[in-house]
Design an enzyme around this catalytic site. Structure first.
Site, PDB file in Angstrom:
ATOM      1  N   HIS A 223       3.586  -6.882  -2.485  1.00 52.43           N
ATOM      2  CA  HIS A 223       2.864  -7.703  -3.452  1.00 52.43           C
ATOM      3  C   HIS A 223       3.802  -8.355  -4.470  1.00 52.43           C
ATOM      4  O   HIS A 223       3.409  -9.293  -5.154  1.00 52.43           O
ATOM      5  CB  HIS A 223       1.769  -6.896  -4.158  1.00 52.43           C
ATOM      6  CG  HIS A 223       2.250  -5.870  -5.128  1.00 52.43           C
ATOM      7  ND1 HIS A 223       2.437  -4.550  -4.795  1.00 52.43           N
ATOM      8  CD2 HIS A 223       2.573  -5.952  -6.433  1.00 52.43           C
ATOM      9  CE1 HIS A 223       2.837  -3.871  -5.852  1.00 52.43           C
ATOM     10  NE2 HIS A 223       2.936  -4.704  -6.860  1.00 52.43           N
TER      11      HIS A 223
ATOM     12  N   ASP B 158       2.481  -1.728   1.783  1.00 50.98           N
ATOM     13  CA  ASP B 158       2.895  -2.563   0.654  1.00 50.98           C
ATOM     14  C   ASP B 158       4.413  -2.530   0.469  1.00 50.98           C
ATOM     15  O   ASP B 158       4.903  -2.402  -0.642  1.00 50.98           O
ATOM     16  CB  ASP B 158       2.191  -2.140  -0.638  1.00 50.98           C
ATOM     17  CG  ASP B 158       2.410  -3.172  -1.746  1.00 50.98           C
ATOM     18  OD1 ASP B 158       2.443  -4.369  -1.437  1.00 50.98           O
ATOM     19  OD2 ASP B 158       2.576  -2.771  -2.916  1.00 50.98           O
TER      20      ASP B 158
ATOM     21  N   SER C  72       7.175  -2.475 -10.528  1.00 51.84           N
ATOM     22  CA  SER C  72       6.742  -2.520  -9.147  1.00 51.84           C
ATOM     23  C   SER C  72       7.912  -2.825  -8.222  1.00 51.84           C
ATOM     24  O   SER C  72       8.629  -3.814  -8.387  1.00 51.84           O
ATOM     25  CB  SER C  72       5.677  -3.606  -8.994  1.00 51.84           C
ATOM     26  OG  SER C  72       4.976  -3.446  -7.807  1.00 51.84           O
TER      27      SER C  72
END
Length: 523
Positions: free
Chosen positions: A156, A186, A265
């Site tokens: 993402h 992911d 992230s």
């Protein structure tokens, strides 16, 4: 006089004893006067961890993470995701940009890429809206995993990017090449052209223990090289967050209370050895910022995914071939009992509700109504533990599955298969066109032909969220009528039409309400 001499002798003996105890404590206490020790410093120990411990004046012993931090910050990078300026302007004109993370409800839980800066940062020149060059959409972190420039991050973080820029801790900047992605975990793998880079070694995340110290390293809020500390709060967490962008998500997160925020992230979760134990991926928060609940993908799964992408160009993933639900989910158990008229009891294990006709489970003898309790001797209590235990294996691998049927334990050896029923490793070159495009199809039934008043077509039974068909508005249940003006009646027809084809693909399709559309994409 005798009493005075007696008391004096006692005082001398007491003073000597006290002095001796003080000397002994000073020489035997390894924490005295700021001295330190290293526990299990030998990295050859498979479970080894090191951390120095310093004596604090109030007697509390606290860990010192400086070695672990120093060994990791240079291997964690900042990643900037650049998007198409014209596409963003079109989104603004329509009132909703696909890159507007301020309005993305997913952002509040799934915290990267970082929201784009609405103002100018110091030292930056403002881009004009008329500029068609790629513009920053968001930022995240990444981890260098090899000296020759391979970098792992979250899918993402790099999603929808037209350009990816990687900045090292020494401020050197590179344009990165996207090697491959895996929406089911992911994860994404990037590559920059550089050698002799600092990198992090993988740790066996199966050996990680709840309560163990860990550090989160990343770039939260664009603050480069930030290190926070916490412990492993739990393992094997499934938080149902990856299903939005994947059809077969694998969730078995490491939960930590190390402070993780937007921009972390794709960054590193390390142990006190400075070894990589996970990739920071999500937070659970009402505000989108740190609330004590961070989640990281275990390093064993990360290693498997990026090795597959490097070696085969795609992730090799085996499946047992069942559908089911957790018996620990009381609400699901009650709903199933009400719907099916069964009398299931809440407990541990996965209740099998269906078996794939070409899967390994049905071939081995597993039936609907079985309760899966173990995979290769490992307890299976939730779907997250099941998907993790199997998701690390390849098609063709064999696993031992323990089930409970009619109150009795049974064991079956299941040969894992991919979603197409293949029990062998395949590369991208082995895939059909429709597989590469991320779509599954089946012929129309006579009833569907009558309902929609058509004589040909194939119905979409499966669709990857990032596939070309999904991007042009096709969903599961839609019917594809023509490809490049030619009628199609099977998946083989589409593969034949598009095999070795390069250029713009025209697609005629019907939605669930019978409306016909024509859209296209580049192949």
């Amino acid at each position: 006089m005798k009493n005075i001499l007696k008391y004096a002798l006692v005082g001398v003996v007491s003073a000597g004893t006290t002095y001796g105890l003080i000397e002994y404590s000073q020489t035997s206490n390894p924490f005295q006067n700021g001295s330190s020790i290293v526990t299990q410093a030998d990295d050859s120990n498979k479970d080894g961890h090191f951390a120095t411990y310093d004596y604090v004046s109030n007697g509390t012993v606290m860990p010192d993470f400086t070695k672990a931090a120093e060994s990791s910050v240079n291997a964690v990078v900042s990643i900037t995701n650049f998007g198409d300026a014209a596409e963003m302007r079109r989104g603004r004109q329509q009132g909703a940009s696909p890159f507007d993370f301020f309005n993305d409800p997913f952002f509040d839980q799934f915290f990267g890429p970082q929201r784009p800066d609405r103002g100018n940062r110091p030292g930056q020149n403002k881009k004009q809206d008329t500029d068609n060059d790629p513009i920053p959409m968001g930022a995240g972190s990444g981890v260098i995993v090899s000296a020759d420039g391979y970098i792992v991050t979250n899918n993402h973080v790099i999603k929808d990017a037209t350009k990816l820029e990687v900045t090292l801790n020494n401020k050197q900047t590179y344009t990165a090449k996207l090697i491959g992605t895996d929406p089911n975990t992911d994860l994404a793998l990037l590559k920059i052209d550089e050698d002799n880079l600092p990198f992090l070694s993988f740790y066996n995340s199966d050996n990680l223990k709840v309560g163990e110290w860990v550090l989160a390293v990343g770039n939260p809020f664009s603050l480069n090289s930030t290190v926070t500390a916490g412990i492993v709060s739990a393992k094997g967490r499934g938080i149902d967050i990856l299903s939005r962008n994947s059809d077969h998500p694998i969730e078995s997160f490491i939960q930590t209370d190390a402070a993780i925020n937007p921009g972390n992230s794709g960054g590193a979760l390390i142990n006190t050895n400075g070894h990589l134990v996970g990739i920071n991926t999500a937070i659970l928060s009402q505000t989108g910022s740190y609330a004590g609940y961070g989640f990281a993908i275990p390093s064993n799964l990360v290693k498997k995914v990026i090795n597959d992408i490097k070696n085969y160009g795609m992730v090799q993933r085996g499946y047992i071939g069942i559908q089911g639900f957790d018996l620990s989910d009381d609400l699901r158990v009650k709903a199933y009992n009400k719907d099916k008229g069964t009398n299931l009891k809440s407990g541990r294990g996965i209740y099998v509700t269906d078996v794939a006709p070409e899967g390994g489970a049905i071939e081995a003898g597993i039936e609907v109504g079985d309760i899966i309790t173990k995979i290769d001797g490992e307890d299976i209590s939730t779907f997250s533990t099941l998907s993790f235990a199997v998701g690390r294996k390849n098609p063709g691998d064999k696993v031992n599955v323990e089930v409970v049927r009619d109150g009795k334990k049974r064991n079956y050896d299941v040969v894992l298969r991919d979603l197409k029923g293949n029990a062998k490793i395949r590369s991208k070159e082995d895939l059909s066109v429709t597989e590469r495009l991320g779509v599954s199809l089946k012929p129309l039934t006579d009833k569907q032909k009558v309902r929609y008043g058509i004589n040909s077509g194939v119905v979409v039974t499966g669709l990857q969220n990032n596939s070309q068909f999904a991007k042009i508005g096709i969903n599961e249940g839609y019917i594809i009528l023509k490809i490049n003006g030619k009628e199609v009646n099977s998946e083989k027809d589409i593969n034949k039409i598009l095999k070795n084809y390069k250029g713009n693909v025209s697609v005629n399709f019907v939605d669930r309400y019978g409306r016909i559309y024509t859209q296209g994409f580049a192949l």
